[in-house]
Design an enzyme around this catalytic site. Structure first.
Site, mmCIF file in Angstrom:
data_model
loop_
_atom_site.group_PDB
_atom_site.id
_atom_site.type_symbol
_atom_site.label_atom_id
_atom_site.label_comp_id
_atom_site.label_asym_id
_atom_site.label_seq_id
_atom_site.Cartn_x
_atom_site.Cartn_y
_atom_site.Cartn_z
ATOM 1 N N HIS A 1 -10.362 -4.709 -3.182
ATOM 2 C CA HIS A 1 -9.110 -5.137 -2.649
ATOM 3 C C HIS A 1 -9.144 -5.398 -1.187
ATOM 4 O O HIS A 1 -10.221 -5.155 -0.549
ATOM 5 C CB HIS A 1 -8.273 -3.975 -2.893
ATOM 6 C CG HIS A 1 -8.870 -2.506 -2.346
ATOM 7 N ND1 HIS A 1 -9.532 -1.563 -3.183
ATOM 8 C CD2 HIS A 1 -8.459 -1.992 -1.312
ATOM 9 C CE1 HIS A 1 -9.945 -0.907 -2.358
ATOM 10 N NE2 HIS A 1 -9.498 -0.800 -1.067
ATOM 11 N N GLY B 1 -14.817 4.073 4.079
ATOM 12 C CA GLY B 1 -13.196 4.105 3.403
ATOM 13 C C GLY B 1 -12.910 3.796 2.334
ATOM 14 O O GLY B 1 -11.633 3.696 2.005
ATOM 15 N N ASP C 1 0.875 -1.095 0.069
ATOM 16 C CA ASP C 1 -0.025 0.098 -0.143
ATOM 17 C C ASP C 1 0.889 1.134 0.077
ATOM 18 O O ASP C 1 1.891 1.146 0.668
ATOM 19 C CB ASP C 1 -0.825 -0.198 1.127
ATOM 20 C CG ASP C 1 -1.853 0.993 1.225
ATOM 21 O OD1 ASP C 1 -3.169 0.657 0.982
ATOM 22 O OD2 ASP C 1 -1.703 2.237 1.207
ATOM 23 N N HIS D 1 -12.028 -0.849 -7.018
ATOM 24 C CA HIS D 1 -11.495 -2.194 -7.423
ATOM 25 C C HIS D 1 -11.248 -2.806 -6.182
ATOM 26 O O HIS D 1 -10.592 -2.462 -5.411
ATOM 27 C CB HIS D 1 -10.179 -1.939 -8.321
ATOM 28 C CG HIS D 1 -9.517 -3.277 -8.958
ATOM 29 N ND1 HIS D 1 -9.093 -3.481 -10.129
ATOM 30 C CD2 HIS D 1 -9.405 -4.452 -8.416
ATOM 31 C CE1 HIS D 1 -8.505 -4.681 -10.432
ATOM 32 N NE2 HIS D 1 -8.802 -5.304 -9.246
ATOM 33 N N HIS E 1 -11.047 -6.854 -13.272
ATOM 34 C CA HIS E 1 -11.596 -5.789 -12.614
ATOM 35 C C HIS E 1 -13.054 -6.158 -11.820
ATOM 36 O O HIS E 1 -13.895 -6.683 -12.628
ATOM 37 C CB HIS E 1 -11.827 -4.683 -13.372
ATOM 38 C CG HIS E 1 -12.527 -3.532 -12.805
ATOM 39 N ND1 HIS E 1 -11.700 -2.437 -11.981
ATOM 40 C CD2 HIS E 1 -13.681 -2.991 -12.700
ATOM 41 C CE1 HIS E 1 -12.408 -1.616 -11.565
ATOM 42 N NE2 HIS E 1 -13.656 -1.787 -11.624
ATOM 43 N N THR F 1 -11.723 4.094 -1.240
ATOM 44 C CA THR F 1 -11.501 5.162 -2.191
ATOM 45 C C THR F 1 -11.116 4.742 -3.525
ATOM 46 O O THR F 1 -11.176 5.377 -4.550
ATOM 47 C CB THR F 1 -10.436 5.857 -1.381
ATOM 48 O OG1 THR F 1 -9.133 4.831 -1.336
ATOM 49 C CG2 THR F 1 -10.504 6.401 -0.266
HETATM 50 P P1 DGP Z 1 -9.467 1.875 0.407
HETATM 51 O O1 DGP Z 1 -9.371 3.011 1.414
HETATM 52 O O2 DGP Z 1 -9.948 0.558 1.374
HETATM 53 O O3 DGP Z 1 -10.224 2.128 -0.799
HETATM 54 O O4 DGP Z 1 -7.843 1.483 0.011
HETATM 55 C C1 DGP Z 1 -7.233 2.032 -0.875
HETATM 56 C C2 DGP Z 1 -5.863 1.939 -0.392
HETATM 57 O O5 DGP Z 1 -4.978 2.088 -1.859
HETATM 58 C C3 DGP Z 1 -5.231 3.040 0.128
HETATM 59 O O6 DGP Z 1 -4.848 2.573 1.266
HETATM 60 C C4 DGP Z 1 -4.021 3.735 -0.606
HETATM 61 C C5 DGP Z 1 -3.861 2.773 -1.673
HETATM 62 N N1 DGP Z 1 -3.411 3.445 -2.843
HETATM 63 C C6 DGP Z 1 -3.966 4.450 -3.496
HETATM 64 N N2 DGP Z 1 -3.385 4.486 -4.588
HETATM 65 C C7 DGP Z 1 -2.425 3.519 -4.689
HETATM 66 C C8 DGP Z 1 -1.300 3.488 -5.832
HETATM 67 O O7 DGP Z 1 -1.292 4.230 -6.659
HETATM 68 N N3 DGP Z 1 -0.353 2.548 -5.326
HETATM 69 C C9 DGP Z 1 -0.354 1.840 -4.352
HETATM 70 N N4 DGP Z 1 0.468 0.785 -4.125
HETATM 71 N N5 DGP Z 1 -1.562 1.988 -3.196
HETATM 72 C C10 DGP Z 1 -2.569 3.164 -3.528
#
Ligand code: DGP
Length: 109
Positions: free
Chosen positions: A96, A89, A30, A94, A46, A91
């Site tokens: 995850h 939360g 992350d 997709h 997706h 954001t």
């Molecule tokens: P959520 O808040 O559950 O949708 O988690 C999305 C997560 O994705 C957040 O903890 C930050 C991470 N994230 C967002 N953009 C990117 C990216 O471009 N690369 C990586 N490795 N993580 C990302």
């Protein structure tokens, strides 16, 4: 899917620190870690949300991969979190699974 950052990481169009890959799942660090170990596990195909039809099988594959990674890394204690919906939360649209380990037990994301 176009304009999906996790699809772009899956397709190597965006960089990602990949720690695990199989036919259907990719796991990477992350970008905003909330614990010393904070991984995201995503399906390669997706799917927007756990609310979508047919997500149960995909969720099971993510959990299975998370267990595999945890075992490989010797993690005996960790959290697995799906954020479902913006107010909870989510954001990135997709599906995850967050895997968090090594932080205080009360950590929230
Ligand atoms: P959520 O808040 O559950 O949708 O988690 C999305 C997560 O994705 C957040 O903890 C930050 C991470 N994230 C967002 N953009 C990117 C990216 O471009 N690369 C990586 N490795 N993580 C990302």
């Amino acid at each position: 899917m176009e304009d999906c950052i996790f699809c772009k990481i899956v397709n190597r169009e965006l960089p990602g620190e990949i720690v695990y890959e199989d036919d259907r799942v990719l796991a990477f660090l992350d970008i905003h870690p909330k614990a010393p170990i904070h991984l995201l596990l995503v399906p390669k195909s997706h799917l927007a949300s756990i609310q979508n039809e047919g997500s149960e099988d995909v969720a099971g594959e993510l959990v299975s991969a998370a267990k595999h990674i945890a075992k490989e890394k010797g993690l005996s204690s960790y959290k697995l979190v799906f954020n479902v919906g913006r107010e909870a939360g989510q954001t990135v649209n997709h599906l995850h699974l967050h895997l968090l380990s090594g932080g205080p037990s009360e950590l929230t994301i």
